[in-house]
Design a protein around this motif. Structure first.
Motif, short mmCIF file in Angstrom:
data_model
loop_
_atom_site.label_atom_id
_atom_site.label_comp_id
_atom_site.label_asym_id
_atom_site.label_seq_id
_atom_site.Cartn_x
_atom_site.Cartn_y
_atom_site.Cartn_z
N SER A 1 0.85 -1.19 0.00
CA SER A 1 0.00 0.00 0.00
C SER A 1 0.89 1.24 0.00
N VAL A 2 0.32 2.36 -0.38
CA VAL A 2 1.06 3.62 -0.39
C VAL A 2 1.56 3.94 1.01
N GLU A 3 0.74 3.69 2.02
CA GLU A 3 1.15 3.98 3.40
C GLU A 3 2.31 3.07 3.82
N GLU A 4 2.29 1.82 3.41
CA GLU A 4 3.40 0.91 3.73
C GLU A 4 4.68 1.35 3.02
N GLU A 5 4.58 1.80 1.78
CA GLU A 5 5.75 2.32 1.07
C GLU A 5 6.32 3.53 1.80
#
Length: 150
Positions: free
Chosen positions: A60-64
């Motif tokens: 996910s973008v947040e994990e990146e």
């Protein structure tokens, strides 16, 4: 092939590849490569000279953002100059890893102090006289009711 960190004059760079969704990290120092791997980046190479890291597909973008921010903070804590793409910054991840770094440094400092030769008390050598030797911490005041033997 040119690395972005070389162009920006830093030790490492973490950025989104132009016209792509890939998150790339590049650095030259092997210690920086280790930090990047520990933060979840996958190492790629074109022997003998080029080594770079990518985040795995499907995050996910947040994990990146979380992994990129964590890597940047840990690299800075290790003494590396880091360029981090602003779109990959996560305030929550930054606060979490900063607390972790501070705690780790405090723990290492406390451990170093505890094992320092200056912190360990020296045990006096055994006395050869028949009179016993009392060892009292230097902070303890002498007792008011000390009697002297003659």
């Amino acid at each position: 092939m040119s690395f972005r960190h070389e162009a920006s004059g830093t030790d490492a760079a973490i950025y989104r590849k132009p016209l792509s969704s890939e998150v790339i990290a590049d650095a030259t120092d092997p210690r920086a490569h280790r930090v990047l791997r520990e933060c979840g980046f996958i190492e790629n190479s074109v022997p003998p000279l080029y080594v770079w890291h990518e985040l795995p597909d499907g995050l996910s973008v947040e994990e990146e953002r979380s992994r990129s921010t964590r890597a940047a903070v840990l690299l800075r804590a290790a003494g590396f100059g880091v360029e981090l793409d602003p779109s990959l910054f996560s305030e929550a991840a930054y606060e979490a890893v900063l607390t972790e770094v501070r705690t780790s440094r405090a723990d290492r400092s406390a451990a170093a102090t505890a094992t320092s030769p200056a912190a360990t008390a020296r045990v006096p050598a055994a006395s050869t006289s028949a009179t016993p030797v009392a060892v009292r911490p230097s902070s303890a005041a002498p007792s008011a009711s000390v009697s002297r033997r003659r």
